[in-house]
Design an enzyme around this catalytic site. Structure first.
Site, PDB file in Angstrom:
ATOM      1  N   HIS A  25       7.586  -7.781  -3.721  1.00 57.00           N
ATOM      2  CA  HIS A  25       6.262  -8.155  -4.241  1.00 57.00           C
ATOM      3  C   HIS A  25       6.330  -9.488  -4.991  1.00 57.00           C
ATOM      4  O   HIS A  25       6.712  -9.512  -6.160  1.00 57.00           O
ATOM      5  CB  HIS A  25       5.746  -7.063  -5.177  1.00 57.00           C
ATOM      6  CG  HIS A  25       5.332  -5.823  -4.454  1.00 57.00           C
ATOM      7  ND1 HIS A  25       4.050  -5.586  -4.050  1.00 57.00           N
ATOM      8  CD2 HIS A  25       6.065  -4.774  -4.010  1.00 57.00           C
ATOM      9  CE1 HIS A  25       3.990  -4.431  -3.410  1.00 57.00           C
ATOM     10  NE2 HIS A  25       5.203  -3.917  -3.363  1.00 57.00           N
ATOM     11  N   CYS A  54       5.172  -6.283   1.590  1.00 54.64           N
ATOM     12  CA  CYS A  54       5.537  -4.872   1.587  1.00 54.64           C
ATOM     13  C   CYS A  54       4.846  -4.117   2.736  1.00 54.64           C
ATOM     14  O   CYS A  54       5.165  -4.353   3.887  1.00 54.64           O
ATOM     15  CB  CYS A  54       5.245  -4.268   0.214  1.00 54.64           C
ATOM     16  SG  CYS A  54       6.102  -2.712  -0.041  1.00 54.64           S
ATOM     17  N   TYR A  55       3.886  -3.251   2.457  1.00 54.79           N
ATOM     18  CA  TYR A  55       3.197  -2.577   3.571  1.00 54.79           C
ATOM     19  C   TYR A  55       2.605  -3.622   4.519  1.00 54.79           C
ATOM     20  O   TYR A  55       2.586  -3.441   5.741  1.00 54.79           O
ATOM     21  CB  TYR A  55       2.092  -1.644   3.054  1.00 54.79           C
ATOM     22  CG  TYR A  55       1.434  -0.879   4.185  1.00 54.79           C
ATOM     23  CD1 TYR A  55       1.956   0.331   4.608  1.00 54.79           C
ATOM     24  CD2 TYR A  55       0.331  -1.413   4.866  1.00 54.79           C
ATOM     25  CE1 TYR A  55       1.398   1.011   5.681  1.00 54.79           C
ATOM     26  CE2 TYR A  55      -0.239  -0.740   5.937  1.00 54.79           C
ATOM     27  CZ  TYR A  55       0.295   0.467   6.334  1.00 54.79           C
ATOM     28  OH  TYR A  55      -0.250   1.138   7.399  1.00 54.79           O
ATOM     29  N   SER A  65     -23.675  -8.380 -26.355  1.00 59.99           N
ATOM     30  CA  SER A  65     -22.990  -7.323 -27.096  1.00 59.99           C
ATOM     31  C   SER A  65     -22.083  -7.936 -28.156  1.00 59.99           C
ATOM     32  O   SER A  65     -21.552  -7.234 -29.001  1.00 59.99           O
ATOM     33  CB  SER A  65     -22.135  -6.502 -26.134  1.00 59.99           C
ATOM     34  OG  SER A  65     -21.093  -7.317 -25.632  1.00 59.99           O
ATOM     35  N   GLY A  66     -21.902  -9.246 -28.074  1.00 62.04           N
ATOM     36  CA  GLY A  66     -20.922  -9.886 -28.960  1.00 62.04           C
ATOM     37  C   GLY A  66     -19.573  -9.993 -28.263  1.00 62.04           C
ATOM     38  O   GLY A  66     -18.675 -10.676 -28.730  1.00 62.04           O
ATOM     39  N   GLY A  67     -19.423  -9.328 -27.125  1.00 63.15           N
ATOM     40  CA  GLY A  67     -18.176  -9.420 -26.372  1.00 63.15           C
ATOM     41  C   GLY A  67     -18.116 -10.718 -25.567  1.00 63.15           C
ATOM     42  O   GLY A  67     -19.099 -11.452 -25.461  1.00 63.15           O
ATOM     43  N   VAL A  68     -16.941 -10.967 -24.984  1.00 65.14           N
ATOM     44  CA  VAL A  68     -16.714 -12.234 -24.296  1.00 65.14           C
ATOM     45  C   VAL A  68     -17.614 -12.375 -23.057  1.00 65.14           C
ATOM     46  O   VAL A  68     -18.214 -13.428 -22.842  1.00 65.14           O
ATOM     47  CB  VAL A  68     -15.235 -12.335 -23.849  1.00 65.14           C
ATOM     48  CG1 VAL A  68     -14.975 -13.633 -23.126  1.00 65.14           C
ATOM     49  CG2 VAL A  68     -14.321 -12.209 -25.045  1.00 65.14           C
ATOM     50  N   ASP A  69     -17.722 -11.318 -22.276  1.00 64.26           N
ATOM     51  CA  ASP A  69     -18.417 -11.453 -20.988  1.00 64.26           C
ATOM     52  C   ASP A  69     -19.897 -11.778 -21.171  1.00 64.26           C
ATOM     53  O   ASP A  69     -20.414 -12.701 -20.544  1.00 64.26           O
ATOM     54  CB  ASP A  69     -18.283 -10.164 -20.162  1.00 64.26           C
ATOM     55  CG  ASP A  69     -16.834  -9.724 -20.047  1.00 64.26           C
ATOM     56  OD1 ASP A  69     -15.958 -10.593 -20.198  1.00 64.26           O
ATOM     57  OD2 ASP A  69     -16.585  -8.530 -19.823  1.00 64.26           O
ATOM     58  N   SER A  70     -20.568 -11.016 -22.032  1.00 60.31           N
ATOM     59  CA  SER A  70     -21.994 -11.284 -22.185  1.00 60.31           C
ATOM     60  C   SER A  70     -22.212 -12.620 -22.902  1.00 60.31           C
ATOM     61  O   SER A  70     -23.185 -13.327 -22.625  1.00 60.31           O
ATOM     62  CB  SER A  70     -22.699 -10.142 -22.927  1.00 60.31           C
ATOM     63  OG  SER A  70     -22.219  -9.992 -24.232  1.00 60.31           O
ATOM     64  N   SER A  71     -21.289 -12.998 -23.789  1.00 59.85           N
ATOM     65  CA  SER A  71     -21.449 -14.270 -24.504  1.00 59.85           C
ATOM     66  C   SER A  71     -21.314 -15.454 -23.551  1.00 59.85           C
ATOM     67  O   SER A  71     -22.105 -16.398 -23.597  1.00 59.85           O
ATOM     68  CB  SER A  71     -20.395 -14.407 -25.608  1.00 59.85           C
ATOM     69  OG  SER A  71     -20.467 -13.320 -26.482  1.00 59.85           O
ATOM     70  N   GLU A  83       3.928 -11.116  -6.146  1.00 57.01           N
ATOM     71  CA  GLU A  83       2.823 -11.232  -7.105  1.00 57.01           C
ATOM     72  C   GLU A  83       3.163 -10.708  -8.492  1.00 57.01           C
ATOM     73  O   GLU A  83       2.443 -10.986  -9.446  1.00 57.01           O
ATOM     74  CB  GLU A  83       1.576 -10.515  -6.556  1.00 57.01           C
ATOM     75  CG  GLU A  83       1.654  -8.987  -6.446  1.00 57.01           C
ATOM     76  CD  GLU A  83       2.297  -8.487  -5.151  1.00 57.01           C
ATOM     77  OE1 GLU A  83       3.171  -9.201  -4.617  1.00 57.01           O
ATOM     78  OE2 GLU A  83       1.962  -7.374  -4.709  1.00 57.01           O
ATOM     79  N   LYS A 124     -11.194 -11.470 -15.954  1.00 58.29           N
ATOM     80  CA  LYS A 124     -11.407 -11.665 -17.399  1.00 58.29           C
ATOM     81  C   LYS A 124     -10.802 -12.987 -17.919  1.00 58.29           C
ATOM     82  O   LYS A 124     -11.433 -13.716 -18.672  1.00 58.29           O
ATOM     83  CB  LYS A 124     -10.769 -10.493 -18.149  1.00 58.29           C
ATOM     84  CG  LYS A 124     -11.059 -10.464 -19.614  1.00 58.29           C
ATOM     85  CD  LYS A 124     -12.169  -9.504 -19.868  1.00 58.29           C
ATOM     86  CE  LYS A 124     -12.579  -9.438 -21.307  1.00 58.29           C
ATOM     87  NZ  LYS A 124     -13.771  -8.587 -21.445  1.00 58.29           N
ATOM     88  N   GLY A 163       0.829  -1.197   0.000  1.00 55.51           N
ATOM     89  CA  GLY A 163       0.000   0.000   0.000  1.00 55.51           C
ATOM     90  C   GLY A 163       0.861   1.243   0.000  1.00 55.51           C
ATOM     91  O   GLY A 163       2.064   1.168   0.262  1.00 55.51           O
TER      92      GLY A 163
END
Ligand code: XMP
Length: 526
Positions: free
Chosen positions: A182, A92-93, A236-242, A184, A382, A65
């Site tokens: 870090h 870290c923090y 919408s044709g996008g990945v998420d809604s599909s 990550e 995603k 942080g």
């Protein structure tokens, strides 16, 4: 914080990440999940002792942080983190607050270390098993001004760096571990192994959280929630809604109707692809609403980017609402909301941030529609949604698609939107993406598209003078769209695309490449 209980915590070991405001906290979550362990990020100031106990994590990670533990009112972890008997990993923090809260000391005002550094391992540890050996020097990524100067009782050093004599510490009796660097970020080589050792070896997580298990559990949950009611889903044709639609369909079959609104500002072939995949391949009831006349009519003469976005958002809602009425008595609306949209970030400044752009997507649908929400992706990042799409057997070329914004080509066309210009832009975009695919670069790029500028310049083709539009090409790498770097294409590639666009697309006689990163630019031009 949401009170919805995620599917994954009911069935799987899970880790809690307390966020102290680091820019890279989400990466901790991604590393943990990549190793098959479900985890959630909570802002430190919303994690009460009761909440943490009710959540019942197998282990807790404290993020980095921007604050200093030497500040008055420095953020700290709730006491139960250190008293409930679960392993804790401070980063870290997170290391600094752990040390301070347990009776050690942290000092500011040292020169600090930023970027690449090396840590010498001085002892063996459960979190180093199978990766870093005693006596080795390993590359890590540091970003700290303060450092630990005195350890709390029970702790010992397992690694040190030039600027941080307590770069890695542990209390084996209590299973507390902490690092100044870090783990990550990818620049810490083997960092993911350290986190995996913590979650699997120290915390004992089973590592059985996979997209295949998520799919089955989420399907059962959707069925229980929806019962025999009808659901509508904006595509919408996008990945998420599909992926949302296919998952819903697998769960409730024909109780689902999808609505695809063609705004007239889609890419070449987009509407056909959506209709083919959903109506013909999946056999999902689909309303395909061609609203292009309405959208393009209302956008006539509009040049201001925010007015464009707001007009499109408003019309979209009207059209969607109208289609939804045709479905009849739908009780639920399915949305492809993702985990990054629901994570609440720590705000140290208080006030709301400025609006850069008014976003519109199929997620921003009317609250007044009186529909209950089904958001099956709200636990996922995603890349996990893409994995879920694969687990559902969706075609790879659909899953791997670059993001496409709700307002479509409207925001890739500064100035007025006309049918003629949309046609020119579609052709240029198709050529550009065709070349990107041919060069095998599509999957290395987060997003690539053409932009049509509202300026004409003079050129010469054959022996004739031309006076045509300028096309700008954009391609960026990114992990979440929040920041981005322009993609470093070879000159020969850019030359090839430029030649093809000018030869094949009537109306364009000049091509430029956008080399702005985000910030200061945004990915889309409007
Ligand atoms: P910017 O242009 O803000 O874009 O750097 C970041 C990412 O968001 C996408 N984007 C949108 N997506 N509705 C969407 O669904 C929108 O209104 C919208 N505006 C931008 C953009 O394509 C990029 O991936």
């Amino acid at each position: 914080m949401s009170d919805i209980i995620p599917t994954s915590i009911e069935k799987h070991d899970h880790i809690l990440i307390l966020d102290f405001g680091s820019q890279v906290t989400q990466l901790i979550a991604r590393r943990v999940r990549e190793s098959g362990v479900y985890c959630e990020i909570w802002p430190f100031n919303q994690a009460t002792d009761e909440r943490i106990q009710a959540y019942n994590p197998k282990g807790i990670i404290l993020s980095g942080g921007p604050c200093s533990v030497t500040d008055k009112d420095a953020p700290s972890a709730p006491d139960s983190v250190f008293t409930m008997g679960v392993p804790v990993f401070g980063i870290c923090y997170g290391q600094q607050t752990m040390v301070k809260q347990l009776g050690g000391e942290v000092e500011g005002g040292h020169s600090g270390e930023f970027g690449r550094a090396f840590v010498e391992t001085v002892d063996d540890s459960d979190i180093l098993e199978g990766s870093w050996k005693k006596g080795a020097s390993e590359q890590v990524w540091m970003s700290h001004g303060d450092r630990v100067t005195k350890l709390p009782e029970g702790f010992k050093i397992i690694g040190k760096s030039e600027g941080a004599p307590f770069a890695m510490i542990e209390d084996t009796a209590r299973h507390f571990y902490a690092v100044q660097f870090h783990p990550e970020v990818v620049h810490t080589l083997d960092g993911r192994e350290l986190l995996r050792n913590f979650t699997h070896n120290v915390c004992g997580c089973a590592g059985d959280w996979t997209m295949a298990s998520f799919k089955e559990e989420e399907i059962a949950r959707i069925r229980a929630k929806v019962g025999d009611k009808k659901v509508i889903c904006g595509l919408s044709g996008g990945v998420d809604s599909s992926v949302t639609a296919v998952l819903l369909h697998e769960a409730i079959g024909d109780q689902l109707t999808c609505i695809y609104v063609d705004t007239g500002m889609m890419r070449a072939g987009e509407s056909e692809q959506v209709v083919t995949l959903f109506r013909e391949h999946y056999n999902i009831p689909l309303i395909h609403e061609d609203a292009s006349d309405l959208f393009l009519g209302q956008l006539e003469g509009v040049t201001d980017p925010e007015t464009k976005r707001k007009t499109i958002g408003r019309l979209f809602i009207e059209v969607f609402d109208d289609c939804a009425k045709r479905v009849g008595d739908a009780a639920f609306l399915a949305q492809g909301t993702l985990y990054p949209d629901v994570i609440e970030s720590v705000s140290f400044t208080g006030g709301p941030s400025v609006t850069i752009k008014s976003h519109h997507n199929v997620g921003g649908l009317p609250e007044k529609m009186n529909l209950k929400l089904v958001e099956p992706l709200r636990e996922l990042f995603k890349d996990e949604v893409r994995d879920l799409g694969r687990a559902l057997g969706m075609p790879e070329d659909f899953i791997g698609r670059h993001p496409f914004p709700g307002p479509g080509l409207a925001i890739r066309m500064p100035g007025e939107i006309t049918r003629e210009k949309l046609e020119i832009l579609r052709k240029a975009d198709t050529v550009y993406l065709d070349e990107i695919r041919n060069a095998g670069l599509y999957d290395d790029i987060w997003q690539a598209f053409a932009v049509l500028l509202p300026v004409r310049t003079v050129g010469v083709m054959g022996d004739a003078r031309t006076y045509d539009y300028v096309c700008a090409l954009r391609a960026v790498t990114s992990t979440d769209g929040m920041t981005a770097d322009y993609y470093p294409f070879d000159h020969s590639f850019l030359g090839r695309v430029s030649t093809r666009i000018i030869n094949e697309v009537k109306g364009i006689n000049r091509v430029t490449y956008d080399i702005t990163s985000k910030p200061p630019g945004t990915i889309e031009w409007e």
